[in-house]
Design a protein around this motif. Structure first.
Motif, PDB file in Angstrom:
ATOM      1  N   TYR A 253       3.102   0.640  18.802  1.00 13.54           N
ATOM      2  CA  TYR A 253       2.289   1.665  19.468  1.00 13.54           C
ATOM      3  C   TYR A 253       3.188   2.741  20.054  1.00 13.54           C
ATOM      4  O   TYR A 253       4.210   2.442  20.687  1.00 13.54           O
ATOM      5  N   LEU A 301      -7.618  12.764  14.152  1.00  8.87           N
ATOM      6  CA  LEU A 301      -7.751  11.327  14.347  1.00  8.87           C
ATOM      7  C   LEU A 301      -8.206  10.657  13.056  1.00  8.87           C
ATOM      8  O   LEU A 301      -9.009  11.201  12.295  1.00  8.87           O
ATOM      9  N   GLY A 302      -7.637   9.487  12.786  1.00 12.80           N
ATOM     10  CA  GLY A 302      -7.985   8.786  11.561  1.00 12.80           C
ATOM     11  C   GLY A 302      -6.834   7.910  11.110  1.00 12.80           C
ATOM     12  O   GLY A 302      -5.893   7.645  11.875  1.00 12.80           O
ATOM     13  N   ARG A 303      -6.898   7.480   9.846  1.00 14.55           N
ATOM     14  CA  ARG A 303      -5.887   6.556   9.340  1.00 14.55           C
ATOM     15  C   ARG A 303      -5.296   7.063   8.033  1.00 14.55           C
ATOM     16  O   ARG A 303      -5.950   7.761   7.259  1.00 14.55           O
ATOM     17  N   ASP A 312      -2.663   4.513  12.351  1.00 14.80           N
ATOM     18  CA  ASP A 312      -3.995   4.616  12.942  1.00 14.80           C
ATOM     19  C   ASP A 312      -3.884   5.512  14.178  1.00 14.80           C
ATOM     20  O   ASP A 312      -3.461   5.067  15.253  1.00 14.80           O
ATOM     21  N   LEU A 313      -4.236   6.794  14.025  1.00 17.92           N
ATOM     22  CA  LEU A 313      -4.084   7.767  15.103  1.00 17.92           C
ATOM     23  C   LEU A 313      -5.370   7.855  15.912  1.00 17.92           C
ATOM     24  O   LEU A 313      -6.430   8.196  15.377  1.00 17.92           O
ATOM     25  N   ARG A 314      -5.271   7.534  17.200  1.00 14.77           N
ATOM     26  CA  ARG A 314      -6.424   7.553  18.110  1.00 14.77           C
ATOM     27  C   ARG A 314      -6.132   8.502  19.264  1.00 14.77           C
ATOM     28  O   ARG A 314      -5.050   9.060  19.370  1.00 14.77           O
ATOM     29  N   ARG A 315      -7.091   8.674  20.125  1.00 16.38           N
ATOM     30  CA  ARG A 315      -6.922   9.637  21.219  1.00 16.38           C
ATOM     31  C   ARG A 315      -5.762   9.269  22.139  1.00 16.38           C
ATOM     32  O   ARG A 315      -5.064  10.147  22.657  1.00 16.38           O
ATOM     33  N   ASP A 316      -5.556   7.981  22.353  1.00 13.20           N
ATOM     34  CA  ASP A 316      -4.500   7.561  23.278  1.00 13.20           C
ATOM     35  C   ASP A 316      -3.129   7.485  22.626  1.00 13.20           C
ATOM     36  O   ASP A 316      -2.106   7.440  23.320  1.00 13.20           O
ATOM     37  N   TYR A 319      -1.183   3.766  16.517  1.00 14.71           N
ATOM     38  CA  TYR A 319      -0.989   2.344  16.254  1.00 14.71           C
ATOM     39  C   TYR A 319      -0.505   2.185  14.810  1.00 14.71           C
ATOM     40  O   TYR A 319      -1.001   2.844  13.897  1.00 14.71           O
ATOM     41  N   PRO A 374      -7.361  -1.455  20.647  1.00 13.64           N
ATOM     42  CA  PRO A 374      -8.778  -1.511  20.273  1.00 13.64           C
ATOM     43  C   PRO A 374      -9.062  -2.769  19.473  1.00 13.64           C
ATOM     44  O   PRO A 374      -8.178  -3.295  18.767  1.00 13.64           O
ATOM     45  N   VAL A 377      -8.192  -2.816  15.757  1.00 21.15           N
ATOM     46  CA  VAL A 377      -6.750  -2.795  15.544  1.00 21.15           C
ATOM     47  C   VAL A 377      -6.166  -4.184  15.799  1.00 21.15           C
ATOM     48  O   VAL A 377      -5.315  -4.671  15.045  1.00 21.15           O
TER      49      VAL A 377
END
Length: 444
Positions: A253, A301-303, A312-316, A319, A374, A377
């Motif tokens: 992460y 955002l997405g994979r 795996d790109l998320r708001r925070d 991953y 998440p 994940v």
């Protein structure tokens, strides 16, 4: 101003001055001028060394590729006997490949040298690679990459950790072959010329012929490339130390702020991280890393996947974990050691065969293993963990599993030492053996 080329004697004295003592040095000697010069220069220097605490041994690997190889190994044994140096001959037996002979021979040579080093408890293995070899290596990489300015053009490292257990050292990387031959001739010593060094079927020979009379790179340029490579590794290691977390060896992460810093350091870190999580020995291609950088810089955002790893790109933040395809079970016989998925070395000390495969994820357990990730994940990360699939429950504790260190597992150069140590700490690998010598600051 270009630094003058050192003599074999001065290079050896400088090397010994930085060597941690006590030490046992295993010199790989083929009988050629470079390795013979290294062995004899070391013996000469140790004869007057005031500190002591250094033992010298030698080993010759008979590749059995030419009819003369056995006699040549015997000639080296005679030289060592005359000089009072313990010497071992080890033959490369078995079938030989029909293509890629130089690479296969190199692999066999290092494997057999490490076996001997283990047997005699050597501190390090020494080889006689010279400045001529270094220039050829840089020239070959320049042809492949189309430029002299890339980090790989730092050439061969003065120190390389083999299989994460034995250091290979190259004290002669700043010494010219002509100077080594002058040293041998002055002492009345000869050497063996390997005819394969004249065979233009091999890339290195073609490069050597093309370089005749032409200097395409200087020691200063090689040193500058090496310094740049080391600096980039240090920056990537700092980023990993401050921002990267790796949970149970399978889920990495990076927070959002870590993605917007120095792009070179970020991508250097990610290249090695992809190899680690994807079970690969090499970083992805330039094209793949360009695609990864475009994905991250786009901030959509997405994979995406690269090198068997999901981004795996998320708001925070980002991953990273092993994708779920091709996680194949591996059978490991009683007492045997195998690597599963390129990521875990597994030793089976029991009396029964075992099967290692991916873990069947459980939502509750995944949540406890990866509490900060998440739920989806955490499930995917758990599915990438190794699991013993056939064994009595009471014997599970006996199975020994350790992470493989990706690009740093088989060949770890001095340039990447800092980032490799950081990765080892993050995944809980055994400590990396300390470098047994203080490397020269000389431009080489």
């Amino acid at each position: 101003m270009t630094t003058p080329d050192p003599s074999p004697q001065s290079a050896v004295r400088e090397f010994l001055a930085g060597l941690s003592r006590p030490a046992k040095l295993l010199v790989g000697i083929s009988g050629g001028s470079d390795s013979t010069g290294l062995l004899l220069a070391l013996q000469e220097a140790l004869a007057t060394d005031p500190e002591g605490g250094i033992e010298l041994a030698a080993a010759t690997i008979d590749h059995a590729l030419r009819a003369e190889s056995g006699a040549e190994a015997g000639a080296v044994a005679s030289l060592c006997a005359r000089k009072g140096i313990p010497h071992t001959i080890r033959r490369w037996d078995g079938d030989k490949p029909t293509t890629g002979i130089p690479a296969a021979a190199r692999e066999a040579r290092y494997r057999l040298l490490m076996e001997i080093a283990d047997e005699i408890a050597a501190t390090a293995i020494l080889t006689g690679h010279t400045l001529d070899d270094q220039i050829e290596t840089v020239a070959m990489r320049a042809v492949r990459n189309g430029t002299k300015g890339k980090l790989g053009l730092a050439g061969m490292a003065g120190a390389v950790l083999l299989d994460r257990r034995r250091w290979l050292l190259r004290p002669f990387l700043s010494v010219r072959r002509s100077a080594i031959r002058d040293f041998l001739a002055a002492g009345g010593e000869g050497w063996i010329d390997d005819p394969s060094n004249l065979d233009s079927h091999y890339e290195r020979v073609r490069t050597r012929n093309a370089l005749t009379g032409i200097e395409t790179v200087t020691m200063d340029e090689i040193a500058a490339a090496g310094a740049s490579r080391t600096s980039l590794s240090s920056l990537a290691a700092e980023l990993a130390r401050e921002q990267l977390t790796i949970s149970h060896g399978v889920l990495a992460y990076l927070p959002v702020e870590a993605l917007g810093g120095d792009p070179l350091a970020r991508d250097h870190l990610l290249g090695h991280l992809i190899a680690l999580l994807g079970g690969r020995e090499h970083v992805p291609s330039t094209e793949t890393m360009t695609r990864v950088a475009a994905f991250l810089d786009g901030r959509q955002l997405g994979r995406m996947s690269a090198g068997r790893v999901i981004f795996d790109l998320r708001r925070d933040g980002l991953y990273l974990y092993r994708e779920s395809r091709n996680l194949n079970p591996v059978r490991i016989a009683a007492g045997a050691v195998k690597v599963w998925d390129g990521r875990y070395r597994v030793h089976n000390p029991t009396n029964s065969e075992i099967v290692i495969g991916p873990t069947i994820p459980d939502r509750t357990l995944a949540g406890s293993l990866f509490p900060n990730a998440p739920g989806s994940v955490a499930m995917r990360a758990m599915a990438a963990m190794p699991q013993v699939q056939t064994l009595e429950t009471g014997l599970l504790h006996a199975i020994d599993m350790h992470p493989v260190l990706g690009t740093f597992e088989r060949f770890l150069s001095q340039f990447e030492l800092e980032i490799a140590a950081q990765f080892a700490d993050l995944v809980g690998c055994d400590d990396i053996p300390p470098l047994p010598v203080k490397l020269s600051q000389r431009k080489s």
